[in-house]
Motif scaffolding. Structure first.
Motif, PDB file in Angstrom:
ATOM      1  N   ASP A  51       4.996   6.316   4.552  1.00 47.92           N
ATOM      2  CA  ASP A  51       5.209   6.716   3.155  1.00 47.92           C
ATOM      3  C   ASP A  51       5.025   8.223   3.036  1.00 47.92           C
ATOM      4  N   LEU A  86      -6.465  -3.978   4.182  1.00 49.08           N
ATOM      5  CA  LEU A  86      -6.390  -3.427   5.538  1.00 49.08           C
ATOM      6  C   LEU A  86      -7.364  -4.137   6.477  1.00 49.08           C
ATOM      7  N   ASN A 126      -8.209   8.454  -4.925  1.00 50.96           N
ATOM      8  CA  ASN A 126      -7.256   7.748  -5.792  1.00 50.96           C
ATOM      9  C   ASN A 126      -7.978   6.960  -6.881  1.00 50.96           C
ATOM     10  N   VAL A 144      -0.026  10.019  -1.123  1.00 46.64           N
ATOM     11  CA  VAL A 144      -1.254  10.832  -1.230  1.00 46.64           C
ATOM     12  C   VAL A 144      -1.903  11.135   0.116  1.00 46.64           C
ATOM     13  N   GLY A 145      -1.682  10.270   1.105  1.00 44.32           N
ATOM     14  CA  GLY A 145      -2.284  10.478   2.424  1.00 44.32           C
ATOM     15  C   GLY A 145      -3.781  10.201   2.419  1.00 44.32           C
ATOM     16  N   ILE A 146      -4.385  10.323   3.597  1.00 45.46           N
ATOM     17  CA  ILE A 146      -5.814  10.007   3.759  1.00 45.46           C
ATOM     18  C   ILE A 146      -6.459  11.152   4.539  1.00 45.46           C
ATOM     19  N   ILE A 188     -10.938   3.061   7.054  1.00 44.06           N
ATOM     20  CA  ILE A 188     -10.093   2.322   6.101  1.00 44.06           C
ATOM     21  C   ILE A 188      -9.884   0.851   6.457  1.00 44.06           C
ATOM     22  N   GLY A 223     -10.241  -3.170  -1.539  1.00 46.40           N
ATOM     23  CA  GLY A 223     -10.575  -2.715  -0.183  1.00 46.40           C
ATOM     24  C   GLY A 223     -10.600  -3.848   0.828  1.00 46.40           C
ATOM     25  N   GLY A 269      -8.073  -1.607  -6.574  1.00 45.33           N
ATOM     26  CA  GLY A 269      -7.975  -2.456  -5.383  1.00 45.33           C
ATOM     27  C   GLY A 269      -9.363  -2.914  -4.977  1.00 45.33           C
ATOM     28  N   ARG A 308       1.907   1.646  -3.526  1.00 42.13           N
ATOM     29  CA  ARG A 308       0.807   1.954  -4.445  1.00 42.13           C
ATOM     30  C   ARG A 308       0.247   3.360  -4.247  1.00 42.13           C
ATOM     31  N   TYR A 309       0.169   3.780  -2.983  1.00 41.26           N
ATOM     32  CA  TYR A 309      -0.453   5.088  -2.722  1.00 41.26           C
ATOM     33  C   TYR A 309       0.569   6.212  -2.602  1.00 41.26           C
ATOM     34  N   SER A 312       1.440   8.909   4.922  1.00 42.33           N
ATOM     35  CA  SER A 312       0.773   8.137   5.982  1.00 42.33           C
ATOM     36  C   SER A 312       1.779   7.268   6.716  1.00 42.33           C
ATOM     37  N   ASN A 318       0.836  -1.210   0.000  1.00 46.00           N
ATOM     38  CA  ASN A 318       0.000   0.000   0.000  1.00 46.00           C
ATOM     39  C   ASN A 318       0.867   1.254   0.000  1.00 46.00           C
ATOM     40  N   VAL A 342     -10.976   4.583  -0.337  1.00 49.43           N
ATOM     41  CA  VAL A 342     -11.124   6.031  -0.457  1.00 49.43           C
ATOM     42  C   VAL A 342     -11.062   6.327  -1.952  1.00 49.43           C
TER      43      VAL A 342
HETATM   44  P1  ADP Z   1      -7.126  -1.436  -1.475  1.00 46.76           P
HETATM   45  O1  ADP Z   1      -5.809  -0.736  -1.386  1.00 46.76           O
HETATM   46  O2  ADP Z   1      -7.049  -2.717  -2.221  1.00 46.76           O
HETATM   47  O3  ADP Z   1      -8.216  -0.555  -1.935  1.00 46.76           O
HETATM   48  P2  ADP Z   1      -6.892  -1.669   1.408  1.00 46.76           P
HETATM   49  O4  ADP Z   1      -7.797  -2.345   2.372  1.00 46.76           O
HETATM   50  O5  ADP Z   1      -5.473  -2.082   1.400  1.00 46.76           O
HETATM   51  O6  ADP Z   1      -7.564  -1.873  -0.008  1.00 46.76           O
HETATM   52  O7  ADP Z   1      -6.955  -0.121   1.701  1.00 46.76           O
HETATM   53  C1  ADP Z   1      -8.206   0.517   1.916  1.00 46.76           C
HETATM   54  C2  ADP Z   1      -8.132   1.979   1.465  1.00 46.76           C
HETATM   55  O8  ADP Z   1      -7.269   2.712   2.349  1.00 46.76           O
HETATM   56  C3  ADP Z   1      -7.515   2.156   0.095  1.00 46.76           C
HETATM   57  O9  ADP Z   1      -8.504   2.100  -0.914  1.00 46.76           O
HETATM   58  C4  ADP Z   1      -6.889   3.526   0.182  1.00 46.76           C
HETATM   59  O10 ADP Z   1      -7.829   4.503  -0.164  1.00 46.76           O
HETATM   60  C5  ADP Z   1      -6.530   3.681   1.643  1.00 46.76           C
HETATM   61  N1  ADP Z   1      -5.085   3.455   1.879  1.00 46.76           N
HETATM   62  C6  ADP Z   1      -4.513   2.309   2.318  1.00 46.76           C
HETATM   63  N2  ADP Z   1      -3.181   2.463   2.482  1.00 46.76           N
HETATM   64  C7  ADP Z   1      -2.905   3.727   2.133  1.00 46.76           C
HETATM   65  C8  ADP Z   1      -1.702   4.512   2.092  1.00 46.76           C
HETATM   66  N3  ADP Z   1      -0.515   4.003   2.426  1.00 46.76           N
HETATM   67  N4  ADP Z   1      -1.819   5.804   1.678  1.00 46.76           N
HETATM   68  C9  ADP Z   1      -3.015   6.337   1.341  1.00 46.76           C
HETATM   69  N5  ADP Z   1      -4.180   5.652   1.356  1.00 46.76           N
HETATM   70  C10 ADP Z   1      -4.126   4.368   1.751  1.00 46.76           C
END
Ligand code: ADP
Length: 378
Positions: free
Chosen positions: A310, A344, A334, A313-315, A323, A341, A339, A285-286, A368, A282, A330
Motif C-alpha cells: 500500500d 496480524l 493512527n 501511513v506506513g510504520i 506489529i 490489534g 481496531g 484502512r491504513y 508498507s 489493513n 501503533v
Molecule cells: P488492527 O489493525 O485491528 O489494529 P492488526 O493486528 O491488523 O490490528 O494490526 C496491528 C497494527 O499494525 C495496527 O494497529 C497498525 O498500527 C499496524 N498496521 C497493520 N497494517 C498496516 C498497514 N498496512 N499500514 C500501516 N500500519 C499497519
C-alpha cells in the motif's frame, strides 16, 4: 590463618615478619567483611567466627567457637554437612551453594555458601573455611517476583478464558440476528427500509468478524486452532478476495501483479483467505487518501510468495517488530483508525502453522508491503 585456604600454610621461618604482616592484613579483611567467614575442623567443630558471622547468626565468637557447626544448620538440612565435608576432605571447593541456616533467635537466614578446604603444610586437609553471603534480600525479591508472575499468569488465563466464553456467547445471538435480517430483507419492499436493512447487515457482518477473530485468539491460546488442509488454487483466492473487497471500496484499485494463472497449494483455504483479506483490509484502512494497492504473487523454490503493498501511513522502523504481537497497535500513529490489534497476530499464527513466514517492510509516509510465504507441498 585458617581462612586463607587457597594456598598451603607456610611454616614460620626467616620470613616471619612478612608472614605476620600478611596475617594481620588477612585478619583485618576477615574482620571487616560483610560476609560471614567461619572455619571448622573436618569433624565440624567451629574454630573461627568473624564479626559478620556474629551479626548474621546472632551468636558471638565465644558462643560459637568450639561448638559443632550443627548449631546453625536446620534439622532437615543436616545431610548437607556430610556432602560438604566429603567434598572438602577430597580437596574440592563448593561454590555459591544456596541454602538456609538458622540464627540464634530461630529465624531463617538464606545464604550463598562457598566452602574451601584448609590444607596444612604437609598438604593434608585439616578443616574447611566457609564464606556465607546473606541472600535473604535477593530471595525475598525473587519470591515476590515469582508471586507476581503467578498472579499475572492467573489473571491472564482468566482473561483468555473470558474472551473465549464471551465471544462464544456473542456468536449465537449474532447468528440469529443475521438470519432474521435476511428474512426481513425478503419481506421489505420500500427503498428506505431496504437501505437501512443493508446498513444494519453490514454492521452485523463487521461485528461477526470481530467476534470470530476473538474466538480464534482464544482457540490459539488454548492450542485448539484446527487447520483443514486441501489442495486449492491460491490465485483464485486472490481473485475472490479482490472482488469481495472492491465491492465496498470502489476508490481503491487493487491490481494483482503476477504471471501465474493457476497455482495449486496444499493448505487450509479458509485460513489462507482470512490472512489475505486481513492484509488487504489493513492496506485499505491504513492508506486513507490513496487509491492504489498492489498484490504480488510469485512462485519461488518450493514455495509461493505473496506481497500486499500500500501507499499509506506506513510504520516506524522501531514498531515494525511488534506489529504481529497479540493486541499490539501503533496507536499514536493512527489514532482515528479503530481496531483490536488481532488481525496480524492471527495472520502470523496461521502462516507459521502452515510452516510459512510472514513479515513487513515499511516506511512512514510512503507505505508498507506485507509479505508471506507458504510451502507448496505440506
Ligand atoms: P488492527 O489493525 O485491528 O489494529 P492488526 O493486528 O491488523 O490490528 O494490526 C496491528 C497494527 O499494525 C495496527 O494497529 C497498525 O498500527 C499496524 N498496521 C497493520 N497494517 C498496516 C498497514 N498496512 N499500514 C500501516 N500500519 C499497519
Amino acid at each position: 590463618m585458617e581462612e586463607n585456604a587457597h594456598a598451603p600454610m607456610q611454616s614460620p621461618n626467616n620470613s616471619f615478619n612478612l608472614n605476620e604482616q600478611k596475617q594481620a592484613i588477612l585478619a583485618a579483611i576477615v574482620n571487616a567483611s560483610d560476609d560471614a567467614i567461619i572455619s571448622k575442623t573436618l569433624q565440624g567443630i567451629i574454630t573461627s567466627w568473624n564479626p559478620a558471622a556474629e551479626r548474621m547468626f546472632g551468636y558471638n565468637e565465644a558462643e560459637a567457637v568450639g561448638k559443632h557447626i550443627s548449631l546453625i544448620i536446620p534439622a532437615d538440612r543436616m545431610s548437607e554437612e556430610d556432602v560438604i565435608i566429603s567434598n572438602i576432605s577430597n580437596g574440592n571447593r563448593i561454590d555459591h551453594f544456596e541454602t538456609i541456616r538458622i540464627a540464634k533467635d530461630g529465624s531463617q537466614v538464606f545464604l550463598s555458601l562457598s566452602v574451601s578446604p584448609i590444607i596444612d603444610e604437609s598438604g593434608k586437609v585439616i578443616g574447611a573455611s566457609k564464606i556465607a553471603r546473606d541472600i535473604s534480600g535477593q530471595m525475598a525479591v525473587q519470591e515476590e517476583k515469582e508471586r507476581l508472575y503467578e498472579q499475572v499468569k492467573a489473571l491472564n488465563d482468566k482473561k483468555d478464558e473470558f474472551i473465549g466464553l464471551a465471544s462464544h456467547e456473542l456468536k449465537t445471538p449474532l447468528t440469529s440476528i443475521s438470519g432474521y435480517l435476511q428474512i426481513l430483507s425478503n419481506m421489505v419492499t420500500d427503498e428506505k427500509s431496504l437501505l437501512f436493512l443493508k446498513k444494519t447487515r453490514q454492521q452485523v457482518k463487521k461485528l461477526s468478524s470481530l467476534v470470530s477473530d476473538l474466538l480464534d485468539v482464544s482457540k490459539i491460546e488454548a492450542g485448539k486452532l484446527q487447520l483443514s488442509k486441501e489442495s486449492f488454487d491460491i490465485r483464485q483466492v486472490f481473485n475472490n478476495a479482490i472482488e469481495l473487497l472492491s465491492y465496498g471500496n470502489h476508490r481503491y484499485q487493487m491490481s494483482l501483479e503476477t504471471d501465474i494463472d493457476e497455482l495449486l497449494i496444499t493448505a487450509d483455504p479458509d485460513r489462507v483467505e482470512q490472512v489475505i483479506i486481513n492484509l488487504l483490509t489493513n492496506a485499505i484502512r491504513y492508506s486513507p487518501g490513496t487509491d492504489r494497492i498492489i498484490i504480488y504473487l510469485t512462485r519461488e523454490a518450493g514455495e509461493v510468495k505473496v506481497g500486499v503493498r500500500d501507499f499509506g501511513v506506513g510504520i516506524a522502523p522501531e514498531k515494525l517488530k511488534d506489529i504481529f504481537i497479540r493486541f499490539y497497535r501503533v496507536d499514536d500513529a493512527n489514532p482515528t483508525i479503530s481496531g483490536l490489534g488481532i488481525g496480524l497476530y492471527l495472520s502470523h499464527e496461521i502462516i507459521v502453522r502452515h510452516k510459512g513466514r510472514i513479515w513487513a517492510e515499511s516506511e512512514p509516509g510512503i507505505g508498507s508491503t506485507f509479505w508471506f510465504t507458504l510451502p507448496l507441498d505440506q
